[in-house]
Scaffold this motif. Structure first.
Motif, mmCIF file in Angstrom:
data_model
loop_
_atom_site.group_PDB
_atom_site.id
_atom_site.type_symbol
_atom_site.label_atom_id
_atom_site.label_comp_id
_atom_site.label_asym_id
_atom_site.label_seq_id
_atom_site.Cartn_x
_atom_site.Cartn_y
_atom_site.Cartn_z
ATOM 1 N N LEU A 23 -109.827 46.715 -2.501
ATOM 2 C CA LEU A 23 -110.972 45.859 -2.802
ATOM 3 C C LEU A 23 -111.449 45.154 -1.540
ATOM 4 O O LEU A 23 -110.659 44.898 -0.627
ATOM 5 N N THR A 24 -112.734 44.834 -1.510
ATOM 6 C CA THR A 24 -113.310 44.039 -0.431
ATOM 7 C C THR A 24 -114.008 42.837 -1.042
ATOM 8 O O THR A 24 -114.480 42.900 -2.178
ATOM 9 N N GLY A 25 -114.049 41.747 -0.280
ATOM 10 C CA GLY A 25 -114.731 40.569 -0.791
ATOM 11 C C GLY A 25 -114.749 39.433 0.203
ATOM 12 O O GLY A 25 -114.150 39.516 1.275
ATOM 13 N N GLY A 26 -115.425 38.378 -0.175
ATOM 14 C CA GLY A 26 -115.652 37.267 0.730
ATOM 15 C C GLY A 26 -114.748 36.079 0.557
ATOM 16 O O GLY A 26 -114.848 35.121 1.317
ATOM 17 N N SER A 27 -113.866 36.097 -0.421
ATOM 18 C CA SER A 27 -112.999 34.945 -0.652
ATOM 19 C C SER A 27 -111.571 35.415 -0.932
ATOM 20 O O SER A 27 -111.379 36.344 -1.724
ATOM 21 N N PRO A 28 -110.596 34.775 -0.316
ATOM 22 C CA PRO A 28 -109.205 35.140 -0.607
ATOM 23 C C PRO A 28 -108.854 34.985 -2.091
ATOM 24 O O PRO A 28 -107.943 35.629 -2.582
ATOM 25 N N ALA A 29 -109.608 34.165 -2.806
ATOM 26 C CA ALA A 29 -109.361 33.997 -4.237
ATOM 27 C C ALA A 29 -109.584 35.303 -5.004
ATOM 28 O O ALA A 29 -109.040 35.492 -6.080
ATOM 29 N N LEU B 113 -105.784 54.418 -17.740
ATOM 30 C CA LEU B 113 -106.295 55.785 -17.596
ATOM 31 C C LEU B 113 -105.173 56.774 -17.300
ATOM 32 O O LEU B 113 -105.425 57.950 -17.071
ATOM 33 N N GLY B 114 -103.925 56.291 -17.311
ATOM 34 C CA GLY B 114 -102.774 57.177 -17.222
ATOM 35 C C GLY B 114 -102.206 57.405 -15.841
ATOM 36 O O GLY B 114 -101.361 58.282 -15.670
ATOM 37 N N ALA B 115 -102.647 56.652 -14.834
ATOM 38 C CA ALA B 115 -102.117 56.858 -13.486
ATOM 39 C C ALA B 115 -100.600 56.777 -13.518
ATOM 40 O O ALA B 115 -100.025 55.859 -14.103
ATOM 41 N N SER B 116 -99.941 57.747 -12.894
ATOM 42 C CA SER B 116 -98.479 57.753 -12.898
ATOM 43 C C SER B 116 -97.930 56.692 -11.959
ATOM 44 O O SER B 116 -96.852 56.166 -12.182
ATOM 45 N N HIS B 117 -98.684 56.396 -10.922
ATOM 46 C CA HIS B 117 -98.247 55.370 -9.976
ATOM 47 C C HIS B 117 -99.480 54.716 -9.360
ATOM 48 O O HIS B 117 -100.306 55.404 -8.766
ATOM 49 N N VAL B 118 -99.611 53.415 -9.550
ATOM 50 C CA VAL B 118 -100.669 52.654 -8.889
ATOM 51 C C VAL B 118 -99.995 51.905 -7.748
ATOM 52 O O VAL B 118 -99.200 50.992 -7.979
ATOM 53 N N SER B 119 -100.273 52.337 -6.529
ATOM 54 C CA SER B 119 -99.654 51.743 -5.350
ATOM 55 C C SER B 119 -100.066 50.288 -5.197
ATOM 56 O O SER B 119 -101.068 49.855 -5.766
ATOM 57 N N GLN B 120 -99.281 49.598 -4.391
ATOM 58 C CA GLN B 120 -99.698 48.244 -4.028
ATOM 59 C C GLN B 120 -101.063 48.373 -3.393
ATOM 60 O O GLN B 120 -101.267 49.168 -2.486
ATOM 61 N N GLY B 121 -102.020 47.660 -3.906
ATOM 62 C CA GLY B 121 -103.365 47.723 -3.363
ATOM 63 C C GLY B 121 -103.541 46.746 -2.219
ATOM 64 O O GLY B 121 -102.615 46.033 -1.835
ATOM 65 N N TRP B 122 -104.747 46.735 -1.698
ATOM 66 C CA TRP B 122 -105.029 45.809 -0.611
ATOM 67 C C TRP B 122 -106.434 45.261 -0.752
ATOM 68 O O TRP B 122 -107.358 45.960 -1.145
ATOM 69 N N PHE B 123 -106.561 43.971 -0.431
ATOM 70 C CA PHE B 123 -107.835 43.275 -0.410
ATOM 71 C C PHE B 123 -108.240 43.081 1.045
ATOM 72 O O PHE B 123 -107.476 42.506 1.820
ATOM 73 N N VAL B 124 -109.408 43.587 1.411
ATOM 74 C CA VAL B 124 -109.923 43.440 2.771
ATOM 75 C C VAL B 124 -110.993 42.354 2.757
ATOM 76 O O VAL B 124 -112.026 42.505 2.090
ATOM 77 N N HIS B 125 -110.732 41.270 3.470
ATOM 78 C CA HIS B 125 -111.711 40.183 3.547
ATOM 79 C C HIS B 125 -112.910 40.656 4.358
ATOM 80 O O HIS B 125 -112.761 41.358 5.360
#
Length: 185
Positions: free
Chosen positions: A107-113, A129-141
Motif C-alpha cells: 500500500l501507498t499513502g500519505g499518513s503513517p496511520a 479469496l483463498g490465498a494460501s499465504h498472504v505475506s507480510q505487506g508493506w506500506f510505502v509513505h
C-alpha cells in the motif's frame, strides 16, 4: 520460475502506487520470475462496475489471475482502505480466485496511520479469496516516492524503500516452494 501477476488499483495514470508496483515487478523479473502487470484502471470502467463477465477485458483479467502462481496487490490508501478501483476488481474475481496462491500486499499513502489498512482492510479480502499465504505487506509513505514531472515518472527513495525490497526479495525466494506446494495440492 514462478509467474507473478502484479496488480495495482490506482485510479490515476501517473501514480506513486503505479511507480512502486512497476519497481516491484522489475525486481521480481530480475530475480528470474515471469511477471505480468495489470493496472486495474485500464479495464473498462462500465464493465468492471457492472461486473460484466462477458466483457473480453474482464474475462482476460480474471484469466490472468487464474494463470498466475502468485500476485502482488498494490493500492493507494483512501479513507483508511484500499482504493475503490481495486475493490471493484477484487469483487469480480471468483470466490476462491486466489486459492493456492501466495500474495504480497503493498500500500501507498500519505499518513503513517494508514498502515493499518494492510491488516484490517486488504489482508482479510485476500484471505477470503483463498490465498494460501498472504505475506507480510508493506506500506510505502508517499514521501519516499518523489514525482519527476519533467519525465512523467516517479523516483523511489532507496533508504525509505529498503524494507520493501527486503520483503520483495523474501517473497521472490519463497515462490518456488509455494509453487511446488500448489502443484502437490
Amino acid at each position: 520460475m514462478s509467474s507473478v501477476l502484479v496488480v495495482w488499483g490506482s485510479p490515476s495514470e501517473a501514480s506513486r502506487t503505479g511507480a512502486v508496483a512497476a519497481q516491484v515487478a522489475d525486481r521480481l523479473a530480475a530475480a528470474g520470475h515471469r511477471v505480468d502487470r495489470l493496472a486495474v484502471r485500464d479495464l473498462p470502467a462500465e464493465a468492471l462496475l457492472h461486473a460484466d463477465f462477458a466483457d473480453p477485458a474482464i474475462r482476460d483479467a480474471i484469466a490472468r489471475v487464474e494463470r498466475a502462481d502468485a500476485l502482488v496487490v498494490a493500492s493507494p490508501v483512501y479513507k483508511a482502505a484500499y482504493s475503490g478501483v481495486l475493490k471493484a476488481f477484487l469483487d469480480v474475481l471468483p470466490q476462491f480466485a486466489l486459492r493456492g496462491k501466495a500474495v504480497l500486499p503493498v500500500l501507498t499513502g500519505g499518513s503513517p496511520a494508514h498502515v493499518l489498512a494492510l491488516d484490517y482492510a486488504l489482508r482479510p479480502v485476500l484471505t477470503s479469496l483463498g490465498a494460501s499465504h498472504v505475506s507480510q505487506g508493506w506500506f510505502v509513505h508517499e514521501s519516499f516516492v518523489r514525482p519527476e514531472p519533467e519525465q512523467g515518472t516517479h523516483v523511489l527513495d532507496p533508504e525509505g524503500t529498503a524494507p520493501l525490497w527486503e520483503l520483495v526479495d523474501a517473497f521472490a525466494g519463497q515462490l518456488p516452494e509455494a509453487v511446488a506446494g500448489r502443484a502437490a495440492a
